[in-house]
Write a protein that holds these residues in place. Structure first.
Motif, PDB file in Angstrom:
ATOM      1  N   SER A 107      -3.300   0.480  10.710  1.00 25.62           N
ATOM      2  CA  SER A 107      -2.824  -0.873  11.005  1.00 25.62           C
ATOM      3  C   SER A 107      -3.241  -1.896   9.957  1.00 25.62           C
ATOM      4  O   SER A 107      -2.716  -3.021   9.947  1.00 25.62           O
ATOM      5  CB  SER A 107      -3.331  -1.318  12.384  1.00 25.62           C
ATOM      6  OG  SER A 107      -4.751  -1.300  12.422  1.00 25.62           O
ATOM      7  N   ASP A 108      -4.180  -1.530   9.072  1.00 27.40           N
ATOM      8  CA  ASP A 108      -4.599  -2.493   8.037  1.00 27.40           C
ATOM      9  C   ASP A 108      -3.799  -2.335   6.750  1.00 27.40           C
ATOM     10  O   ASP A 108      -4.102  -2.973   5.742  1.00 27.40           O
ATOM     11  CB  ASP A 108      -6.090  -2.338   7.745  1.00 27.40           C
ATOM     12  CG  ASP A 108      -6.458  -0.958   7.197  1.00 27.40           C
ATOM     13  OD1 ASP A 108      -5.636  -0.024   7.353  1.00 27.40           O
ATOM     14  OD2 ASP A 108      -7.547  -0.824   6.618  1.00 27.40           O
ATOM     15  N   LYS A 109      -2.779  -1.493   6.765  1.00 24.79           N
ATOM     16  CA  LYS A 109      -1.986  -1.236   5.565  1.00 24.79           C
ATOM     17  C   LYS A 109      -0.742  -2.129   5.516  1.00 24.79           C
ATOM     18  O   LYS A 109      -0.289  -2.670   6.533  1.00 24.79           O
ATOM     19  CB  LYS A 109      -1.556   0.223   5.493  1.00 24.79           C
ATOM     20  CG  LYS A 109      -2.710   1.214   5.406  1.00 24.79           C
ATOM     21  CD  LYS A 109      -3.507   1.021   4.120  1.00 24.79           C
ATOM     22  CE  LYS A 109      -4.627   2.051   4.006  1.00 24.79           C
ATOM     23  NZ  LYS A 109      -5.443   1.837   2.776  1.00 24.79           N
ATOM     24  N   THR A 110      -0.196  -2.248   4.305  1.00 29.08           N
ATOM     25  CA  THR A 110       1.059  -2.972   4.085  1.00 29.08           C
ATOM     26  C   THR A 110       2.100  -1.990   3.567  1.00 29.08           C
ATOM     27  O   THR A 110       1.857  -1.309   2.551  1.00 29.08           O
ATOM     28  CB  THR A 110       0.876  -4.108   3.068  1.00 29.08           C
ATOM     29  OG1 THR A 110      -0.070  -5.057   3.580  1.00 29.08           O
ATOM     30  CG2 THR A 110       2.191  -4.806   2.784  1.00 29.08           C
ATOM     31  N   VAL A 111       3.226  -1.904   4.256  1.00 29.61           N
ATOM     32  CA  VAL A 111       4.274  -0.977   3.821  1.00 29.61           C
ATOM     33  C   VAL A 111       5.433  -1.771   3.226  1.00 29.61           C
ATOM     34  O   VAL A 111       5.750  -2.883   3.658  1.00 29.61           O
ATOM     35  CB  VAL A 111       4.780  -0.087   4.977  1.00 29.61           C
ATOM     36  CG1 VAL A 111       3.661   0.762   5.537  1.00 29.61           C
ATOM     37  CG2 VAL A 111       5.440  -0.907   6.068  1.00 29.61           C
ATOM     38  N   ILE A 112       6.060  -1.173   2.237  1.00 32.84           N
ATOM     39  CA  ILE A 112       7.245  -1.748   1.599  1.00 32.84           C
ATOM     40  C   ILE A 112       8.450  -0.918   2.030  1.00 32.84           C
ATOM     41  O   ILE A 112       8.468   0.310   1.858  1.00 32.84           O
ATOM     42  CB  ILE A 112       7.122  -1.741   0.070  1.00 32.84           C
ATOM     43  CG1 ILE A 112       5.903  -2.538  -0.372  1.00 32.84           C
ATOM     44  CG2 ILE A 112       8.394  -2.295  -0.576  1.00 32.84           C
ATOM     45  CD1 ILE A 112       5.610  -2.425  -1.859  1.00 32.84           C
ATOM     46  N   ASP A 161       0.823  -1.210   0.000  1.00 39.52           N
ATOM     47  CA  ASP A 161       0.000   0.000   0.000  1.00 39.52           C
ATOM     48  C   ASP A 161       0.861   1.266   0.000  1.00 39.52           C
ATOM     49  O   ASP A 161       0.534   2.236  -0.689  1.00 39.52           O
ATOM     50  CB  ASP A 161      -0.918   0.019   1.232  1.00 39.52           C
ATOM     51  CG  ASP A 161      -1.917  -1.114   1.225  1.00 39.52           C
ATOM     52  OD1 ASP A 161      -2.658  -1.230   0.235  1.00 39.52           O
ATOM     53  OD2 ASP A 161      -1.944  -1.890   2.196  1.00 39.52           O
ATOM     54  N   VAL A 162       1.948   1.235   0.774  1.00 38.70           N
ATOM     55  CA  VAL A 162       2.797   2.414   0.915  1.00 38.70           C
ATOM     56  C   VAL A 162       4.267   1.989   0.791  1.00 38.70           C
ATOM     57  O   VAL A 162       4.692   1.024   1.438  1.00 38.70           O
ATOM     58  CB  VAL A 162       2.599   3.110   2.286  1.00 38.70           C
ATOM     59  CG1 VAL A 162       3.457   4.369   2.361  1.00 38.70           C
ATOM     60  CG2 VAL A 162       1.128   3.449   2.505  1.00 38.70           C
ATOM     61  N   PHE A 163       4.998   2.699  -0.025  1.00 31.68           N
ATOM     62  CA  PHE A 163       6.435   2.470  -0.195  1.00 31.68           C
ATOM     63  C   PHE A 163       7.169   3.604   0.507  1.00 31.68           C
ATOM     64  O   PHE A 163       7.033   4.768   0.140  1.00 31.68           O
ATOM     65  CB  PHE A 163       6.761   2.428  -1.688  1.00 31.68           C
ATOM     66  CG  PHE A 163       8.231   2.399  -2.030  1.00 31.68           C
ATOM     67  CD1 PHE A 163       9.156   1.716  -1.241  1.00 31.68           C
ATOM     68  CD2 PHE A 163       8.682   3.058  -3.166  1.00 31.68           C
ATOM     69  CE1 PHE A 163      10.498   1.697  -1.575  1.00 31.68           C
ATOM     70  CE2 PHE A 163      10.027   3.045  -3.513  1.00 31.68           C
ATOM     71  CZ  PHE A 163      10.941   2.364  -2.725  1.00 31.68           C
ATOM     72  N   PRO A 200       3.475   1.288  13.249  1.00 40.80           N
ATOM     73  CA  PRO A 200       2.524   0.782  14.253  1.00 40.80           C
ATOM     74  C   PRO A 200       2.380  -0.734  14.218  1.00 40.80           C
ATOM     75  O   PRO A 200       2.526  -1.381  13.180  1.00 40.80           O
ATOM     76  CB  PRO A 200       1.205   1.465  13.861  1.00 40.80           C
ATOM     77  CG  PRO A 200       1.613   2.684  13.097  1.00 40.80           C
ATOM     78  CD  PRO A 200       2.845   2.280  12.356  1.00 40.80           C
ATOM     79  N   GLU A 201       2.066  -1.274  15.367  1.00 41.82           N
ATOM     80  CA  GLU A 201       1.799  -2.705  15.482  1.00 41.82           C
ATOM     81  C   GLU A 201       0.597  -3.051  14.622  1.00 41.82           C
ATOM     82  O   GLU A 201      -0.395  -2.325  14.585  1.00 41.82           O
ATOM     83  CB  GLU A 201       1.536  -3.074  16.944  1.00 41.82           C
ATOM     84  CG  GLU A 201       1.464  -4.557  17.207  1.00 41.82           C
ATOM     85  CD  GLU A 201       1.342  -4.887  18.679  1.00 41.82           C
ATOM     86  OE1 GLU A 201       0.986  -6.044  18.992  1.00 41.82           O
ATOM     87  OE2 GLU A 201       1.602  -3.991  19.516  1.00 41.82           O
ATOM     88  N   GLY A 202       0.691  -4.142  13.918  1.00 39.20           N
ATOM     89  CA  GLY A 202      -0.397  -4.575  13.045  1.00 39.20           C
ATOM     90  C   GLY A 202      -0.151  -4.271  11.586  1.00 39.20           C
ATOM     91  O   GLY A 202      -0.711  -4.930  10.696  1.00 39.20           O
ATOM     92  N   VAL A 203       0.659  -3.265  11.304  1.00 41.81           N
ATOM     93  CA  VAL A 203       0.995  -2.941   9.920  1.00 41.81           C
ATOM     94  C   VAL A 203       1.894  -4.050   9.362  1.00 41.81           C
ATOM     95  O   VAL A 203       2.897  -4.419   9.968  1.00 41.81           O
ATOM     96  CB  VAL A 203       1.715  -1.576   9.820  1.00 41.81           C
ATOM     97  CG1 VAL A 203       2.226  -1.345   8.401  1.00 41.81           C
ATOM     98  CG2 VAL A 203       0.783  -0.452  10.243  1.00 41.81           C
ATOM     99  N   LYS A 204       1.525  -4.579   8.212  1.00 38.10           N
ATOM    100  CA  LYS A 204       2.334  -5.622   7.576  1.00 38.10           C
ATOM    101  C   LYS A 204       3.529  -4.974   6.883  1.00 38.10           C
ATOM    102  O   LYS A 204       3.391  -3.947   6.205  1.00 38.10           O
ATOM    103  CB  LYS A 204       1.502  -6.406   6.576  1.00 38.10           C
ATOM    104  CG  LYS A 204       2.277  -7.539   5.908  1.00 38.10           C
ATOM    105  CD  LYS A 204       1.415  -8.291   4.893  1.00 38.10           C
ATOM    106  CE  LYS A 204       2.213  -9.376   4.199  1.00 38.10           C
ATOM    107  NZ  LYS A 204       1.408 -10.089   3.172  1.00 38.10           N
ATOM    108  N   ILE A 205       4.700  -5.568   7.053  1.00 35.23           N
ATOM    109  CA  ILE A 205       5.921  -5.025   6.466  1.00 35.23           C
ATOM    110  C   ILE A 205       6.461  -5.989   5.415  1.00 35.23           C
ATOM    111  O   ILE A 205       6.657  -7.174   5.683  1.00 35.23           O
ATOM    112  CB  ILE A 205       7.003  -4.781   7.537  1.00 35.23           C
ATOM    113  CG1 ILE A 205       6.515  -3.745   8.551  1.00 35.23           C
ATOM    114  CG2 ILE A 205       8.304  -4.339   6.893  1.00 35.23           C
ATOM    115  CD1 ILE A 205       7.481  -3.543   9.716  1.00 35.23           C
TER     116      ILE A 205
END
Length: 595
Positions: free
Chosen positions: A263-268, A188-190, A283-288
């Motif tokens: 927290s429901d987002k995925t960051v690259i 979702d976010v880079f 934040p906790e819960g964000v997928k990395i």
């Protein structure tokens, strides 16, 4: 160094007092700024401030009874000289039996606390330490800011926009390409913190780091938004007009932005490049998703506009450097190392489109040439004579691209030892530039081509054989490179459009140093039933020195490669020279013949 011994001692004492007050038993000081830059502006030269060592690469570790500096083979001689008389112990990275900084920490920290500025170390480095020694033994704290009373301010010069006739792609095209890669990775976010990647993406350049035309900033790219965290005072109206749709926020807001990612987002992210302080705020819960920066390969593969511009830049630079060699070989005693450096900068500055040097020049005469990254100053600069070798490793940034070139100039009749070493280096250089290889090869597969002639003589060099080069960006650009050993993030598959240096050398302490460096462009060759084959195109057009060549060491193929290159240099460069310079160049590029 000797005049600074007391100040270095006082700085160490001040740091140790702060360590004690903050419960830190061991303090780690890298070379890096907040962005993992290879070269840093004055504000971030903490390692240099605390140790006195001025090389571009190194790490300091301080305890209450120990001060150690780690650096690589390019700087061993320089470090020994600059640390002389201090309590610092030089740890020669890569040498047998020498612990790495991480190994030293694990062996000596015990139950103590390791401190470092978390913004100046990568998340990958810090997290590996945490896994080894535990989070309770690590404290992120900037102690250098507490003791450096006259610390330079952060840079604040204006940047500039790079027109599409130079960049070859619009800002919008590049963003679309990166967004496609974000989608393919299911992100979702880079999050991006490397200034050269951000400047490439936005088609902007800056003046925040000497010799690196970048702006210190961070960025967050998503499907619908781009947020650029930057000091707005550095932006011109032209920059702002050409990056429509980019949200500009203060530089310092990057960490707050990270802390507010849903927290429901995925960051690259690339943990080897994003700093520790940034990553621990996710934040906790964000997928990395941890992977190589999405911009890295697209930036390294130059487009046709950039390639054509680079060819033009190398002709301009070839003229400047050839004029320099003509002057130095004919009138060496007019110059010392510093004035020779001023001469080559002056000759470059006369070329249209020239901006600045791409790194601090290495003009090293005689035994100074054995110091791989020697830098002359008023105390060390020595006069040139009509004898010996002068190693000249210099470069420039033009609107049409970035230059890095080394030529070793023979200023008198060379000894047999000098000719033997020069010819071995030259043969390796020519062999690498002539490489034909199947697609899928990495630089480590080709390194032996440059080293083999030296190995035959029981000689070698203690640095990489080649590095990637940016387009009006960092002169050292990953991921492409040519090295004896595989290094992650610095040894990718060689792709068409990548520009890499070809720079074998040999260094005889107390006598001389030799290096020949040209930039080579990776191109597609023939495609056969065995696959796609690749080759290199020489971009650099500056003559080698025939006075230092021992033809008896060369094969017929070596001689053919040498003659073809020298002939091309004359054909391309001679029209831009004076009559006297042309006559000299004709002799300088005279063909060798088998005896």
């Amino acid at each position: 160094m000797k005049g600074d011994l007391m100040s270095i001692s006082e700085r160490l004492s001040a740091l140790r007092r702060e360590m004690k007050q903050n419960g830190v038993d061991m303090y780690y000081i890298p070379t890096d700024d907040y962005h993992g830059s290879e070269y840093v502006c004055g504000h971030f030269k903490c390692r240099e401030y605390i140790s006195g060592f001025t090389g571009s690469a190194g790490t300091v570790i301080v305890t209450d009874s120990y001060a150690g500096l780690w650096t690589d083979g390019r700087y061993f001689i320089q470090a020994e000289n600059q640390l002389e008389g201090t309590e610092y112990v030089l740890n020669k990275s890569g040498e047998t039996g020498v612990l790495t900084p991480s190994e030293f920490i694990l062996k000596n920290l015990g139950k103590g606390v390791l401190g470092f500025d978390g913004k100046t170390v990568s998340a990958r480095f810090a997290e590996k330490l945490i896994s080894d020694i535990g989070r309770e033994h690590i404290l992120s704290v900037d102690l250098m800011d507490k003791i450096w009373e006259d610390r330079p301010d952060m840079p604040c010069e204006k940047g500039f926009y790079l027109d599409e006739k130079y960049s070859g792609k619009s800002f919008g095209e590049k963003v679309s390409e990166i967004r496609s890669l974000i989608g393919e990775a299911h992100g979702d976010v880079f999050l991006l913190s490397s200034p050269d990647d951000i400047c490439w993406l936005l088609n902007v350049r800056g003046r925040d780091i000497p010799h690196n035309p970048v702006i210190l900033s961070y960025a967050a790219v998503s499907e619908n938004t781009i947020v650029w965290f930057v000091d707005e005072n550095k932006l011109t109206p032209e920059i702002i007009d050409n990056i429509c749709g980019v949200e500009i926020r203060p530089y310092e807001d990057f960490y707050e932005y990270i802390g507010n990612i849903p927290s429901d987002k995925t960051v690259i992210i690339d943990r080897s490049r994003l700093n520790f302080e940034a990553v621990i705020r996710i934040p906790e819960g964000v997928k990395i998703i941890d992977r190589q920066n999405l911009t890295l390969i697209p930036k390294a593969i130059k487009n046709e506009t950039e390639i054509n511009n680079e060819r033009a830049a190398h002709i301009k630079d070839g003229v400047a450097v050839t004029k320099f060699i003509y002057e130095i070989k004919n009138y060496p005693e007019k110059y010392d190392e510093l004035s020779a450096a001023e001469l080559i900068m002056s000759l470059r500055s006369r070329q249209e489109g020239y901006i600045e040097e791409s790194f601090e020049p290495i003009i090293a005469y005689g035994e100074h040439g054995a110091i791989v990254h020697y830098s002359a100053d008023e105390n060390s600069s020595c006069p040139l004579k009509a004898e010996g070798f002068l190693l000249c490793d210099t470069g420039g940034h033009y609107l049409e691209g970035t230059i890095d070139i080394t030529r070793t100039i023979c200023l008198g009749k060379p000894t047999n030892e000098m000719k033997c070493a020069y010819t071995a280096v030259l043969r390796g250089h020519l062999a690498l530039a002539d490489a034909k290889f199947r697609y899928g090869c990495r630089g480590a597969n080709l390194d032996i081509l440059a080293r083999a002639p030296l190995w035959e003589l029981g000689m070698d060099f203690n640095h990489g054989t080649g590095h990637g080069v940016g387009y009006l960006l960092n002169v050292h650009e990953s991921p492409n490179g040519i090295r004896m050993r595989f290094i992650p993030d610095h040894d990718c598959v060689l792709e068409e459009g990548m520009i890499t240096s070809d720079e074998p050398g040999v260094y005889i302490e107390g006598k001389f140093g030799i290096r020949t460096e040209s930039l080579i462009l990776c191109r597609k060759g023939e495609k056969t039933e065995f696959g796609q084959f690749m080759y290199f195109e020489d971009l650099t057009l500056v003559p080698f020195d025939p006075d230092a060549v021992d033809i008896s060491q060369m094969t017929a193929h070596d001689i053919s490669l040498y003659n073809d290159y020298q002939h091309r240099v004359y054909d391309v460069i001679a029209p831009f020279l004076t009559a006297e310079e042309r006559e000299w160049l004709k002799e300088q590029t005279r063909p060798l013949s088998v005896q």
